[in-house]
Design an enzyme around this catalytic site. Structure first.
Site, PDB file in Angstrom:
ATOM      1  N   ASN A   9       0.867  -1.170   0.000  1.00 46.96           N
ATOM      2  CA  ASN A   9       0.000   0.000   0.000  1.00 46.96           C
ATOM      3  C   ASN A   9       0.907   1.225   0.000  1.00 46.96           C
ATOM      4  O   ASN A   9       1.502   1.561   1.013  1.00 46.96           O
ATOM      5  CB  ASN A   9      -0.880  -0.028   1.252  1.00 46.96           C
ATOM      6  CG  ASN A   9      -1.875   1.114   1.279  1.00 46.96           C
ATOM      7  OD1 ASN A   9      -1.862   1.972   0.400  1.00 46.96           O
ATOM      8  ND2 ASN A   9      -2.720   1.126   2.297  1.00 46.96           N
ATOM      9  N   ARG A  88      -2.581  -2.239  -3.385  1.00 44.76           N
ATOM     10  CA  ARG A  88      -3.818  -1.515  -3.144  1.00 44.76           C
ATOM     11  C   ARG A  88      -3.803  -0.267  -4.011  1.00 44.76           C
ATOM     12  O   ARG A  88      -2.844   0.506  -3.988  1.00 44.76           O
ATOM     13  CB  ARG A  88      -3.922  -1.110  -1.675  1.00 44.76           C
ATOM     14  CG  ARG A  88      -5.135  -0.271  -1.435  1.00 44.76           C
ATOM     15  CD  ARG A  88      -5.157   0.357  -0.075  1.00 44.76           C
ATOM     16  NE  ARG A  88      -6.327   1.186   0.031  1.00 44.76           N
ATOM     17  CZ  ARG A  88      -6.326   2.397   0.563  1.00 44.76           C
ATOM     18  NH1 ARG A  88      -5.240   2.923   1.052  1.00 44.76           N
ATOM     19  NH2 ARG A  88      -7.445   3.095   0.613  1.00 44.76           N
ATOM     20  N   HIS A 177     -13.494   2.112   0.313  1.00 43.48           N
ATOM     21  CA  HIS A 177     -13.511   0.970   1.248  1.00 43.48           C
ATOM     22  C   HIS A 177     -14.028  -0.304   0.593  1.00 43.48           C
ATOM     23  O   HIS A 177     -14.489  -1.223   1.279  1.00 43.48           O
ATOM     24  CB  HIS A 177     -14.412   1.268   2.483  1.00 43.48           C
ATOM     25  CG  HIS A 177     -13.872   2.319   3.405  1.00 43.48           C
ATOM     26  ND1 HIS A 177     -14.669   3.281   3.988  1.00 43.48           N
ATOM     27  CD2 HIS A 177     -12.614   2.560   3.839  1.00 43.48           C
ATOM     28  CE1 HIS A 177     -13.920   4.078   4.748  1.00 43.48           C
ATOM     29  NE2 HIS A 177     -12.678   3.661   4.665  1.00 43.48           N
ATOM     30  N   ARG A 238     -13.200  14.564   8.802  1.00 37.75           N
ATOM     31  CA  ARG A 238     -13.954  14.991   7.609  1.00 37.75           C
ATOM     32  C   ARG A 238     -15.403  15.301   7.976  1.00 37.75           C
ATOM     33  O   ARG A 238     -16.008  14.576   8.784  1.00 37.75           O
ATOM     34  CB  ARG A 238     -13.935  13.897   6.536  1.00 37.75           C
ATOM     35  CG  ARG A 238     -12.579  13.696   5.921  1.00 37.75           C
ATOM     36  CD  ARG A 238     -12.578  12.587   4.889  1.00 37.75           C
ATOM     37  NE  ARG A 238     -11.350  11.820   4.985  1.00 37.75           N
ATOM     38  CZ  ARG A 238     -11.247  10.527   4.727  1.00 37.75           C
ATOM     39  NH1 ARG A 238     -12.303   9.840   4.315  1.00 37.75           N
ATOM     40  NH2 ARG A 238     -10.097   9.920   4.853  1.00 37.75           N
ATOM     41  N   GLU A 382      -8.487  -5.990   5.104  1.00 37.04           N
ATOM     42  CA  GLU A 382      -8.316  -5.602   3.704  1.00 37.04           C
ATOM     43  C   GLU A 382      -7.082  -6.259   3.101  1.00 37.04           C
ATOM     44  O   GLU A 382      -7.078  -6.633   1.930  1.00 37.04           O
ATOM     45  CB  GLU A 382      -8.210  -4.069   3.610  1.00 37.04           C
ATOM     46  CG  GLU A 382      -9.562  -3.396   3.794  1.00 37.04           C
ATOM     47  CD  GLU A 382      -9.466  -1.937   4.201  1.00 37.04           C
ATOM     48  OE1 GLU A 382      -9.248  -1.669   5.398  1.00 37.04           O
ATOM     49  OE2 GLU A 382      -9.606  -1.075   3.331  1.00 37.04           O
TER      50      GLU A 382
END
Ligand code: ADP
Length: 399
Positions: A9, A88, A177, A238, A382
């Protein structure tokens, strides 16, 4: 010989790697390279619970980090067991509905999606090139965060904007996601001992970044994140959904530029902005318990908005068999789950305090007294999903 997949990643100044047995999920080696492209660049390896840090001063970039990883693998006699590399990739636009073996065309297509993920996709491409130069004789696979949501119907992903903006720029909801949703949906079905086909799930991925999706028959029907990860739920830093007129309001009243307002919405809002304390749910829960009213308000907003979105996603799913919690908050905060489920009694959900307290820290389980529908916890993974997809495409497994 055991076959392992290297899962990577890559960010612009960091690189996370994990060597995973795609069949058992065993993580053999973890590493994280940080501060790449600076004089402080270093890489930390975790092997058998032991940590070891190495400076990357000689080659403080992605290639240097991946070469250091290769040296470490050779020391551990693991390098020959790496049969494939899974990357990823945040954005695959409308081009990719599933993971793919990376060839020249794929590289170009990831480049084409840079406009949609300007912070992430360029870093992924640097990581892919670096990894291909070091692990040159195994297949490399791209696993896209957006791919899982490509099954959404048009009514879920087209914004109420002039249609030509979609045609010209691909301006639409993509969602994020996706790798987590794909994994959690499969795990939920397995744990409930039901096939994915016929199962209507609403999955709440509640971490520092948070989103929620309707998944029916193992396919995404709708999701809360949009063109970017800013839309939807209120998150750690956020804002989630706001009235878009706030942009012109703040520009006129505060003289802020578009860039400044966007940065504020991404980095200074959400739990952090409302509480004024932290973006971290644990800290805010502790503050709220000790009487901090703004911390309590931040949590109240977070829980209320998740509950509201569960109801909305139930519309997308058509019915609800299970509400599934995952992500750092979803997997661990029994308070958040109780507060969210507490607002969903009208759907037939009723929390079981004991089961809710038990399903934490990596433990999956049903957390409601009700079974139809039910709420449950499924820890996400993940990296394992990327390893499995990579192994499948690289022909390491028939599954
Ligand atoms: P990211 O989006 O960065 O991957 P994570 O999925 O790791 O985020 O989730 C991080 C969030 O999970 C933080 O807000 C953290 O406070 C929260 N969290 C982790 N453990 C607990 C806990 N025991 N109780 C409440 N919140 C927790």
């Amino acid at each position: 010989m055991t076959s392992y997949v290297l899962v990577l990643n890559c960010g612009s100044s960091s690189l996370k790697g994990a060597v995973i047995n795609h069949q058992t999920g065993e993580v053999k080696l973890n590493c994280i390279a940080e501060k790449l492209n600076s004089s402080d660049a270093h890489i930390t390896f975790k092997y058998n619970e032991e940590k070891e840090t190495e400076d990357l001063q000689e080659k403080p970039n992605h290639v240097g980090a991946i070469e250091a990883m290769m040296r470490q693998l050779k020391n551990l006699h693991l390098h020959q067991d790496i049969q494939a590399v899974g990357h990823r990739v945040v954005h695959g636009g409308e081009i990719y509905r599933e993971s793919v073996i990376i060839d020249e065309d794929v590289f170009i297509n990831i480049q084409k999606c840079i406009m949609l993920a300007p912070l992430h996709n360029p870093a992924h491409l640097i990581g892919i090139s670096a990894a291909q130069s070091v692990f040159y004789d195994v297949p490399h696979v791209a696993v896209f965060d957006t791919a899982f949501h490509q099954t959404m119907p048009k009514k879920a992903y087209i914004y109420g904007l002039p249609y030509d903006l979609y045609q010209k720029h691909g301006l639409r909801r993509y969602g994020m996601h996706g790798t987590s949703y794909c994994y959690v949906a499969k795990e939920a079905a397995r744990l409930l001992n039901r096939p994915e086909k016929g199962l209507a799930l609403v999955i709440a991925h509640l971490g520092n970044g948070a989103s929620i999706s309707a998944v029916v028959d193992g396919k995404s029907r709708d999701t809360s994140m949009g063109l970017t990860p800013l839309e939807g739920l209120m998150m750690g830093t956020r804002s989630g959904d706001i009235d878009p007129s706030i942009f012109s309001f703040l520009h006129e009243q505060e003289g802020w530029s578009l860039t400044e307002i966007t940065a504020m919405l991404n980095h200074k809002s959400g739990l952090l902005g409302v509480s004024g304390v932290s973006n971290d749910c644990r800290t805010i829960e502790a503050e709220a318990l000790s009487g901090n009213e703004r911390a309590q308000l931040a949590l109240d907003i977070f829980h209320y908005r998740v509950a509201k979105y569960v109801a909305a996603m139930t519309v997308a799913a058509g019915r609800l068999d299970a509400l599934v919690f995952t992500g750092g908050i979803g997997e661990n905060s029994k308070t958040s789950r109780a507060k969210i489920v507490g607002q969903l009694g009208f759907l037939g959900l009723q929390i079981d305090d004991q089961l809710n307290a038990e399903a934490r820290f990596g433990q999956a389980g049903i957390i409601t007294k009700s079974y139809n529908p039910l709420a449950m916890v499924v820890p996400t993974n993940e990296e394992l999903m990327i390893a499995k997809d990579t192994a499948r495409l690289a022909g390491l497994t028939s599954a």
